[in-house]
Motif scaffolding. Structure first.
Motif, PDB file in Angstrom:
ATOM      1  N   GLY A  59       0.685  -1.292   0.153  1.00 41.13           N
ATOM      2  CA  GLY A  59      -0.054   0.143  -0.128  1.00 41.13           C
ATOM      3  C   GLY A  59       0.900   1.221  -0.141  1.00 41.13           C
ATOM      4  N   PHE A  60       2.229   1.411   0.549  1.00 40.59           N
ATOM      5  CA  PHE A  60       2.835   2.359   0.555  1.00 40.59           C
ATOM      6  C   PHE A  60       3.509   2.709  -0.721  1.00 40.59           C
ATOM      7  N   LYS A  61       3.532   4.007  -1.220  1.00 44.51           N
ATOM      8  CA  LYS A  61       4.123   4.284  -2.534  1.00 44.51           C
ATOM      9  C   LYS A  61       5.096   5.342  -2.290  1.00 44.51           C
ATOM     10  N   GLY A  62       6.033   5.231  -3.007  1.00 45.47           N
ATOM     11  CA  GLY A  62       6.928   6.441  -2.715  1.00 45.47           C
ATOM     12  C   GLY A  62       8.250   6.063  -2.460  1.00 45.47           C
ATOM     13  N   ASN A  63       9.151   7.208  -2.612  1.00 47.49           N
ATOM     14  CA  ASN A  63      10.692   6.894  -2.284  1.00 47.49           C
ATOM     15  C   ASN A  63      10.934   7.884  -1.165  1.00 47.49           C
ATOM     16  N   PRO A  64      10.997   7.304   0.319  1.00 47.14           N
ATOM     17  CA  PRO A  64      11.310   8.420   1.208  1.00 47.14           C
ATOM     18  C   PRO A  64      12.453   8.957   1.170  1.00 47.14           C
ATOM     19  N   PHE A  65      13.757   8.272   0.967  1.00 46.56           N
ATOM     20  CA  PHE A  65      15.033   9.072   0.725  1.00 46.56           C
ATOM     21  C   PHE A  65      14.980  10.112  -0.281  1.00 46.56           C
ATOM     22  N   ALA A  66      14.352  10.182  -1.219  1.00 44.18           N
ATOM     23  CA  ALA A  66      14.443  11.198  -2.377  1.00 44.18           C
ATOM     24  C   ALA A  66      13.535  12.286  -1.678  1.00 44.18           C
ATOM     25  N   ARG A  67      12.516  12.011  -0.879  1.00 48.56           N
ATOM     26  CA  ARG A  67      11.764  13.206  -0.396  1.00 48.56           C
ATOM     27  C   ARG A  67      12.585  13.967   0.933  1.00 48.56           C
ATOM     28  N   HIS A  68      13.637  13.291   1.560  1.00 46.30           N
ATOM     29  CA  HIS A  68      14.411  13.754   2.324  1.00 46.30           C
ATOM     30  C   HIS A  68      15.637  14.482   2.076  1.00 46.30           C
ATOM     31  N   ALA A  69      16.116  13.854   0.787  1.00 44.03           N
ATOM     32  CA  ALA A  69      17.642  14.395   0.184  1.00 44.03           C
ATOM     33  C   ALA A  69      17.664  15.798   0.253  1.00 44.03           C
ATOM     34  N   PRO A  70      16.571  16.627  -0.409  1.00 41.70           N
ATOM     35  CA  PRO A  70      16.821  18.113  -0.468  1.00 41.70           C
ATOM     36  C   PRO A  70      16.765  19.139   0.785  1.00 41.70           C
ATOM     37  N   LEU A  71      16.398  18.154   1.940  1.00 44.44           N
ATOM     38  CA  LEU A  71      16.048  19.161   3.312  1.00 44.44           C
ATOM     39  C   LEU A  71      17.434  19.262   3.835  1.00 44.44           C
ATOM     40  N   PRO A  72      17.382  20.574   4.548  1.00 40.43           N
ATOM     41  CA  PRO A  72      18.698  20.788   5.373  1.00 40.43           C
ATOM     42  C   PRO A  72      18.800  19.965   6.653  1.00 40.43           C
ATOM     43  N   LEU A  73      19.186  18.647   6.490  1.00 39.79           N
ATOM     44  CA  LEU A  73      18.940  17.634   7.408  1.00 39.79           C
ATOM     45  C   LEU A  73      20.580  17.426   7.644  1.00 39.79           C
ATOM     46  N   GLU A  74      20.784  17.295   9.096  1.00 36.27           N
ATOM     47  CA  GLU A  74      22.186  16.945   9.714  1.00 36.27           C
ATOM     48  C   GLU A  74      21.873  15.962  10.607  1.00 36.27           C
ATOM     49  N   LYS A  75      23.124  15.511  11.309  1.00 33.86           N
ATOM     50  CA  LYS A  75      23.300  14.651  12.125  1.00 33.86           C
ATOM     51  C   LYS A  75      22.269  14.895  13.533  1.00 33.86           C
ATOM     52  N   PRO A  76      22.388  16.032  14.165  1.00 33.02           N
ATOM     53  CA  PRO A  76      21.445  16.396  14.994  1.00 33.02           C
ATOM     54  C   PRO A  76      19.944  16.219  14.923  1.00 33.02           C
ATOM     55  N   HIS A  77      19.752  16.402  13.592  1.00 36.09           N
ATOM     56  CA  HIS A  77      17.983  16.273  13.205  1.00 36.09           C
ATOM     57  C   HIS A  77      17.578  14.695  13.370  1.00 36.09           C
ATOM     58  N   PHE A  78      18.654  14.012  12.794  1.00 32.62           N
ATOM     59  CA  PHE A  78      18.199  12.481  12.841  1.00 32.62           C
ATOM     60  C   PHE A  78      18.243  12.025  14.165  1.00 32.62           C
ATOM     61  N   GLU A  79      19.428  12.514  15.168  1.00 32.99           N
ATOM     62  CA  GLU A  79      19.373  12.131  16.597  1.00 32.99           C
ATOM     63  C   GLU A  79      17.966  12.481  17.248  1.00 32.99           C
ATOM     64  N   ARG A  80      17.423  13.623  17.049  1.00 33.50           N
ATOM     65  CA  ARG A  80      16.394  14.193  17.593  1.00 33.50           C
ATOM     66  C   ARG A  80      15.143  13.583  17.230  1.00 33.50           C
ATOM     67  N   TRP A  81      15.172  13.264  15.874  1.00 33.84           N
ATOM     68  CA  TRP A  81      14.158  12.465  15.334  1.00 33.84           C
ATOM     69  C   TRP A  81      13.944  11.003  15.944  1.00 33.84           C
ATOM     70  N   LEU A  82      14.957  10.341  16.296  1.00 31.32           N
ATOM     71  CA  LEU A  82      14.945   8.999  16.859  1.00 31.32           C
ATOM     72  C   LEU A  82      14.788   9.164  18.403  1.00 31.32           C
ATOM     73  N   ILE A  83      15.259  10.125  19.008  1.00 32.12           N
ATOM     74  CA  ILE A  83      14.659  10.196  20.323  1.00 32.12           C
ATOM     75  C   ILE A  83      13.380  10.447  20.622  1.00 32.12           C
ATOM     76  N   LEU A  84      12.579  11.233  19.894  1.00 28.98           N
ATOM     77  CA  LEU A  84      11.210  11.427  19.667  1.00 28.98           C
ATOM     78  C   LEU A  84      10.224  10.142  19.391  1.00 28.98           C
ATOM     79  N   PHE A  85      10.831   9.672  18.245  1.00 21.53           N
ATOM     80  CA  PHE A  85      10.158   8.146  17.870  1.00 21.53           C
ATOM     81  C   PHE A  85      10.370   7.013  19.078  1.00 21.53           C
ATOM     82  N   ASN A  86      11.524   7.056  19.570  1.00 21.51           N
ATOM     83  CA  ASN A  86      11.743   5.995  20.649  1.00 21.51           C
ATOM     84  C   ASN A  86      10.744   6.397  21.875  1.00 21.51           C
ATOM     85  N   GLN A  87      10.852   7.767  22.448  1.00 21.99           N
ATOM     86  CA  GLN A  87      10.107   8.138  23.259  1.00 21.99           C
ATOM     87  C   GLN A  87       8.387   7.806  22.976  1.00 21.99           C
TER      88      GLN A  87
END
Length: 128
Positions: A59-87
């Motif tokens: 049911g999922f259609k898409g390319n998640p990486f392609a959607r994120h590639a142009p964004l200004p994302l760095e290591k702290p963003h991914f770390e925060r994402w994971l902290i919030l997700f795990n919480q």
């Protein structure tokens, strides 16, 4: 004792809860706000994404990486994402599938950060 993740309704619960945290977060919230004007389609896509990842339901259609590639994302963003997700997972669920969900999220964050770093000519790893 909290129940484990076992169905689509559980996915809706954790996705909605997680993204409510994301919207309020001062580090990653603005990045999402800059590209998502209507949250309903994004949330529906995330329900389908996690349903495919966790339960193998098509049911999922898409390319998640392609959607994120142009964004200004760095290591702290991914770390925060994971902290919030795990919480979020820990607040609502406990068990083998909850642990597997957090593991899969960690692997995705690591892979995205690695690919983004490679694209920018560097190397970075998520540490959580």
């Amino acid at each position: 004792m909290k129940a484990d993740i076992s169905n689509f309704e559980d996915i809706v619960l954790f996705v909605d809860s997680f993204y409510s945290k994301v919207k309020e977060d001062e580090l990653i919230g603005p990045i999402f706000d800059a590209v998502i004007t209507d949250w309903n389609p994004h949330l529906a896509k995330m329900y389908d994404f996690w349903n495919a990842v966790l339960f193998g339901i098509a049911g999922f259609k898409g390319n998640p990486f392609a959607r994120h590639a142009p964004l200004p994302l760095e290591k702290p963003h991914f770390e925060r994402w994971l902290i919030l997700f795990n919480q979020t997972i820990d607040e609502h669920f406990s068990g083998e599938m909850a642990d597997e969900t957090k593991k899969k999220a960690g692997m995705m964050a690591e892979m995205f950060l690695s690919k983004l770093s490679h694209m920018k000519g560097g190397s970075d790893r998520v540490i959580v």
